[in-house]
Design an enzyme around this catalytic site. Structure first.
Site, short mmCIF file in Angstrom:
data_model
loop_
_atom_site.label_atom_id
_atom_site.label_comp_id
_atom_site.label_asym_id
_atom_site.label_seq_id
_atom_site.Cartn_x
_atom_site.Cartn_y
_atom_site.Cartn_z
N HIS A 82 -8.58 6.41 -13.93
CA HIS A 82 -9.08 7.78 -14.01
C HIS A 82 -9.51 8.13 -15.43
O HIS A 82 -10.56 8.76 -15.64
CB HIS A 82 -8.00 8.76 -13.55
CG HIS A 82 -7.54 8.56 -12.14
ND1 HIS A 82 -8.22 7.79 -11.22
CD2 HIS A 82 -6.44 9.05 -11.47
CE1 HIS A 82 -7.58 7.81 -10.06
NE2 HIS A 82 -6.51 8.55 -10.19
N GLU A 99 1.45 -0.12 -4.87
CA GLU A 99 0.55 0.98 -5.19
C GLU A 99 1.39 2.24 -5.09
O GLU A 99 1.90 2.57 -4.01
CB GLU A 99 -0.62 1.06 -4.22
CG GLU A 99 -1.57 2.20 -4.54
CD GLU A 99 -2.38 2.69 -3.35
OE1 GLU A 99 -3.40 3.36 -3.57
OE2 GLU A 99 -1.98 2.41 -2.20
N HIS A 102 4.65 5.16 -2.37
CA HIS A 102 5.17 6.53 -2.47
C HIS A 102 5.35 7.19 -1.12
O HIS A 102 6.02 8.21 -1.00
CB HIS A 102 4.25 7.38 -3.35
CG HIS A 102 2.82 7.34 -2.92
ND1 HIS A 102 1.93 6.38 -3.37
CD2 HIS A 102 2.12 8.13 -2.08
CE1 HIS A 102 0.74 6.59 -2.82
NE2 HIS A 102 0.84 7.64 -2.03
N ASP A 134 0.82 -1.20 0.00
CA ASP A 134 0.00 0.00 0.00
C ASP A 134 0.86 1.26 0.00
O ASP A 134 1.81 1.38 0.78
CB ASP A 134 -0.90 -0.02 1.24
CG ASP A 134 -1.82 1.17 1.31
OD1 ASP A 134 -2.70 1.29 0.45
OD2 ASP A 134 -1.64 2.01 2.23
N GLN A 176 -11.12 3.37 -5.20
CA GLN A 176 -11.88 4.19 -6.14
C GLN A 176 -13.39 4.08 -5.91
O GLN A 176 -14.13 4.97 -6.32
CB GLN A 176 -11.52 3.79 -7.57
CG GLN A 176 -10.05 3.88 -7.88
CD GLN A 176 -9.45 5.26 -7.63
OE1 GLN A 176 -10.15 6.27 -7.60
NE2 GLN A 176 -8.15 5.32 -7.43
#
Length: 605
Positions: free
Chosen positions: A331, A302, A268, A265, A397
């Site tokens: 997206h 992710e 970043h 998860d 999402q």
């Protein structure tokens, strides 16, 4: 010159059974003067063994025995590396029973290019809300055509209702889902059915309630911030033991539980300025495990950064992850199908954006992003498409919408079929979110079951503030929010059955056609005309070529195929009738909001 990253041998924390029958308890508490192990009414002094670790050896201890650590003679805490918390996050740790014997000896893992992932939440996937509830439905998932299930986090969290990203005991299996042996039984059964198992793990933060790691040592840092809690100390003083703690955790799931892959998860938010990034060190440790166990083990991140470094090989200066979730594909597809332009969707909405994702993976590869207000991304050149996971829906999402509404609540069946085809027939790894395969109407909402009144209030108010411009958010703490998020399993009505049948058709097509299995970049060519709402892919392998035409508009669109080869229709999402005759002169007509797939044959056939 050897440029590979050399693995580091860290000490394992937690409880370890020794060959001579003794049990070793080891905990990292570098700033404590005295540490004791409490078993029943007895406190057993622990010995300092260097680098902040404390250790005690005990004989004749049985599974099911509770224990605590006593810090500086007065602070009682459960084990940070606890394997079992049957009384919840505030209770004692327990010696976990380990009576399960795996029978999956012939299972060697799964290659990334073979992955078709089905993401699910253990608590809402089945009426039982347990690992056994998933195991009972493995035949359904096998028949559907997926090749791996992905479990949202199962590490112990407060209460019995949570997405899992508020876990506070990374090594412990959530007690409301079942025992550690129940999870092993699920993995074993999945492998027997020919299905891989992916586990979602959270190494960027821990949840707020029951998070006792600060009492043991500097697991966290103030140098960086995350939206969810204090950042993990991957690069500050004393970080070696912290890095070792999380690497040990990853290897335990992959080795002891026979898990095939970890979905990591928010990579970043692994803030690390070290010469060797934590992600790269973890990947090296997993490669070493692969060699030792003779099974394929995967790491999928992710990553909200269009940075190919994470999934590039170490010899090219990369961190060595096997795959990455690609939100931008979602997206681009979502904005086209729904017309939504708020939030991060303001960067999308054009057919060009979706075409760019099909051709480049990332939509933003250095251009200016209106939403981010800066240039963003870099093209992932040279990397095969099977390193990228795409989806039209997932827990984030769907669940991070005001009402947790799925596409099935807002789009007609034709659009649902189109979304499914875009994902499943793509050259990437497709991921389905539980229930989408039959058009599940129940939402998937954000839910919690905290016991701290102040935290309950803060979470509820924070959720409402986030969606203040849209309406009233469901109460995360309410049991009805959780119960309403469970799958209905209403697959018998005509509409649901038709959607399910179409998903099966798509998955069978992907598995049977060489062109749809070829993930090489040069094997996919993208054509589009912005004004026509028509996106066309040509996918090829040595044995065959296929033409995939997606019409995302409300009117019939035509396309002239000018390359050599005659076209034979093999799939049309808009009709149930037999395939049409080959079109004349290579011109095809694609019905509104539909996908048509053609086999490209040789002249004279």
């Amino acid at each position: 010159m050897d440029t590979t990253i050399q693995p580091i041998n860290y000490l394992n924390a937690g409880v370890t059974r020794q060959p001579d029958g003794t049990t070793v308890f080891r905990v990292w508490a570098p700033f404590r003067q005295v540490v004791a192990l409490r078993l029943g009414d007895n406190d057993i002094p622990m010995n300092a063994t260097g680098h902040g670790y404390w250790e005690a050896k005990v004989t004749d201890i049985q599974p099911g025995t509770p224990y605590w650590y006593i810090l500086d003679e007065d602070l009682r805490r459960p084990d940070p590396a606890s394997y079992w918390q049957p009384e919840g996050v505030h209770g004692p740790s327990f010696i976990a029973a380990s009576n399960f014997t795996f029978t999956d000896h012939d299972w060697k893992g799964i290659a990334p290019e073979k992955l078709v992932i089905y993401e699910l939440h253990t608590g809402t996937f089945s009426p039982e809300g347990t690992f056994d509830g998933i195991r009972q439905r493995l035949p359904y998932l096998k028949d559907l055509g997926i090749t791996a299930i992905e479990l949202m986090p199962v590490a112990q969290f407060p209460g019995n209702r949570n997405w899992g990203y508020d876990g506070v005991f990374p090594f412990a299996v959530q007690n409301s889902y079942g025992t550690p042996d129940d999870l092993k039984a699920l993995v074993n059964a999945a492998h027997k059915a020919g299905l891989g198992v992916i586990l979602d793990v959270v190494y960027n933060h821990l949840g707020p309630e029951g998070n006792y790691l600060r009492d043991f040592g500097p697991y966290f840092t103030d140098k960086y911030k995350t939206p969810w809690g204090d950042a993990i100390n991957f690069d500050g003083p004393y970080c070696d033991a912290v890095r070792g703690f999380f690497i040990q955790n990853a290897l335990r799931w992959l080795d002891e539980f026979h898990i095939d892959a970890l979905r990591m998860d928010a990579v970043h938010a692994y803030f690390d300025s070290s010469a060797v990034h934590f992600t790269a060190e973890l990947a090296t440790a997993v490669r070493d495990l692969e060699t030792r166990c003779g099974r394929r083990k995967l790491l999928i991140g992710e990553i909200d950064l269009n940075d190919p470094r994470y999934v590039s090989p170490p010899l090219q200066g990369g961190y060595g992850l096997d795959g990455q979730w690609v939100d931008e594909f979602h997206h681009a597809l979502h904005a086209l199908l729904t017309g939504e332009q708020q939030g991060y969707y303001e960067d999308f909405g054009s057919l060009e954006a979706l075409a760019r994702s099909f051709s480049d993976v990332y939509v933003y590869t250095g251009q200016y992003s209106v939403h981010r207000k800066r240039r963003f991304g870099k093209k992932p050149e040279g990397l095969p498409f099977h390193q990228f996971v795409v989806f039209s829906q997932n827990h984030d999402q769907v669940g991070n919408r005001l009402l947790g509404d799925r596409l099935s609540a807002n789009l007609p069946v034709a659009a649902l079929k189109l979304a499914a085809a875009a994902v499943i027939l793509s050259p990437f790894i497709p991921l389905l979110f539980m229930g989408e395969e039959y058009g599940e109407k129940n939402p998937f909402r954000f839910f919690t079951s905290h016991s701290d009144p102040d935290l309950v209030k803060a979470v509820k108010e924070g959720r409402q503030q986030e969606f203040a411009h849209e309406g009233t958010a469901p109460d995360p703490q309410a049991e009805e929010t959780f119960n309403g998020s469970k799958l209905s399993w209403n697959i018998q009505d005509e509409t649901s059955a038709a959607i399910l049948s179409f998903y099966k058709t798509l998955l069978q097509l992907r598995q049977s056609r060489p062109a749809l299995q070829n993930t090489a970049r040069e094997a996919t060519t993208v054509y589009f005309r912005e004004q026509s709402s028509l996106l066309v892919l040509e996918r090829s392998a040595k044995e065959e070529r296929l033409l995939l035409a997606f019409n995302l508009g409300s009117e019939v669109q035509s396309f002239v195929y000018e390359n050599n080869g005659r076209l034979r229709e093999i799939l049309n999402s808009s009709v149930d009738a037999a395939p049409a005759k080959p079109p004349a002169s290579g011109e095809i007509a694609v019905p509104p909001m539909s996908v048509v797939v053609y086999e490209i044959g040789s002249y004279g056939n």
